[in-house]
Design an enzyme around this catalytic site. Structure first.
Site, PDB file in Angstrom:
ATOM      1  N   THR A  95       0.852  -1.340   0.056  1.00  0.00           N
ATOM      2  CA  THR A  95       0.034   0.042   0.156  1.00  0.00           C
ATOM      3  C   THR A  95       0.907   1.261  -0.092  1.00  0.00           C
ATOM      4  O   THR A  95       1.712   1.253   0.940  1.00  0.00           O
ATOM      5  CB  THR A  95      -1.049   0.049   0.949  1.00  0.00           C
ATOM      6  OG1 THR A  95      -1.847  -1.092   1.337  1.00  0.00           O
ATOM      7  CG2 THR A  95      -1.835   1.196   1.282  1.00  0.00           C
ATOM      8  N   LYS A 134      -6.611   1.521  -3.672  1.00  0.00           N
ATOM      9  CA  LYS A 134      -6.419   0.862  -2.491  1.00  0.00           C
ATOM     10  C   LYS A 134      -6.359   2.040  -1.216  1.00  0.00           C
ATOM     11  O   LYS A 134      -7.178   1.747  -0.365  1.00  0.00           O
ATOM     12  CB  LYS A 134      -4.918   0.303  -2.365  1.00  0.00           C
ATOM     13  CG  LYS A 134      -4.673  -0.380  -0.993  1.00  0.00           C
ATOM     14  CD  LYS A 134      -5.608  -1.397  -0.610  1.00  0.00           C
ATOM     15  CE  LYS A 134      -5.414  -2.037   0.784  1.00  0.00           C
ATOM     16  NZ  LYS A 134      -4.098  -2.903   0.764  1.00  0.00           N
ATOM     17  N   LYS A 160      -0.262   4.733   9.233  1.00  0.00           N
ATOM     18  CA  LYS A 160       0.121   4.870   7.796  1.00  0.00           C
ATOM     19  C   LYS A 160      -0.790   4.892   6.875  1.00  0.00           C
ATOM     20  O   LYS A 160      -0.895   6.064   5.870  1.00  0.00           O
ATOM     21  CB  LYS A 160       0.912   3.520   7.504  1.00  0.00           C
ATOM     22  CG  LYS A 160       1.551   3.696   6.058  1.00  0.00           C
ATOM     23  CD  LYS A 160       2.478   2.394   5.706  1.00  0.00           C
ATOM     24  CE  LYS A 160       1.749   1.102   5.668  1.00  0.00           C
ATOM     25  NZ  LYS A 160       0.694   1.024   4.314  1.00  0.00           N
TER      26      LYS A 160
END
Length: 304
Positions: A92, A168, A236
């Site tokens: 990601t 994503k 994150k």
């Protein structure tokens, strides 16, 4: 087909096992000896240790920096790929990072598929992850045997690297908000004195259900905070959501609130535990007991 899987954690280890089960010639790559041993097949510590002539490499690292190092450093795997081999990058990351890694692959004569995944550890082990991919027709064709082995569904989002990464990030907005909302609902239920097992059954049979509530609150009911997906991951990933939203000049207030809850989970020393246990942020405020703790309900896995 000779393939490598970089990152043998909960997702990468499962994907590597699925590829092996599909009959591919798989080598795992992970600096952790424990992870290499758990794979139970051929595994090396560095990409540079792979046999030459790999047809594809699937990258399941935590972030773009790890992916770049695992592929393109002196110890990276890119040098062991056959000419025209394909990098399937499933970490990601921001769209700009995906474009940059794709450009580096092209400069080396390699194909690149920007291919983030979802589905969790169970889907990875069972070869039914959802893949959100963008890249050239040639990259899709070269990656097909690997994708067939690890994915239940592959979405083709276009020819430009970065589109998979953007998809994503959008997905992670929903995932993070849904986990935070599930934890908040369970916190309110516990504070109100409701039985958490009954709450779980009622919600999952009613309109308020979500995949994340069913999946993550099962961890809470079992009293198991083993980090299948750690809270720090959403620090994150929701940070990526905020960054992409700023670039797009779009407010994302729900994602921003969810991010702060995962930051709070980290602040109370729980960021390395399962993301469902962002619930402990509310516990720290209100002092209620979780299932399996003194004064809490019996910890047990939900039925079904």
């Amino acid at each position: 087909m000779k393939v490598a899987v970089i990152g043998l954690g909960s997702m990468g280890g499962g994907a590597a096992t699925s590829a092996l089960r599909a009959g591919l010639d798989v080598t795992g790559v992970d600096p952790s000896e424990k992870a290499r041993n758990a794979f139970g097949n051929r595994a090396v510590a560095r990409g540079a240790d792979l046999d030459a002539g790999q047809d594809a490499v699937l990258v399941l690292t935590v972030n773009a920096a790890q992916a770049e190092r695992a592929l393109y450093s002196e110890e990276g795997a890119a040098q062991r790929l056959a000419p025209g081999g394909v990098v399937i990058c499933s970490a990601t990351m921001a769209p700009a990072d995906a474009k940059r890694l794709a450009a580096e692959a092209a400069s080396r004569g390699l194909l690149y598929l920007d291919a983030p995944v979802s589905g969790g550890a169970v889907a990875a082990r069972e070869g039914r992850m959802t893949v959100m991919a963008s890249g050239s027709d040639a990259a899709f064709a070269a990656a097909k045997p690997m994708l067939d082995a690890v994915a239940g569904q592959v979405w083709n989002l276009g020819a430009e690297p970065g589109q998979g990464a953007a998809m994503k990030v959008v997905h992670q907005l929903l995932a993070g908000v849904h986990i935070a909302a599930a934890a908040e609902a369970m916190a309110l239920a516990l504070r109100a004195g409701l039985d958490p097992h009954t709450v779980y059954g009622v919600v999952n049979g009613a309109a308020g259900a979500s995949w994340m509530f069913k999946n993550r609150m099962a961890h809470v009911l079992a009293g198991d905070d083993t980090p299948l997906s750690a809270g720090d991951i959403f620090v994150k990933d929701l940070g990526l959501v905020e960054a992409m939203a700023r670039e797009s000049q779009l407010p994302v207030p729900l994602a921003a609130q969810a991010l702060q809850l995962f930051v709070a989970q980290r602040a109370i020393g729980q960021g390395g535990r399962d993301d469902a246990f962002v619930l402990r942020v509310w516990q720290a405020i209100a002092g209620f007991a979780l299932p399996g703790e003194p004064g809490g309900a019996e910890a047990r896995k939900p039925e079904g």
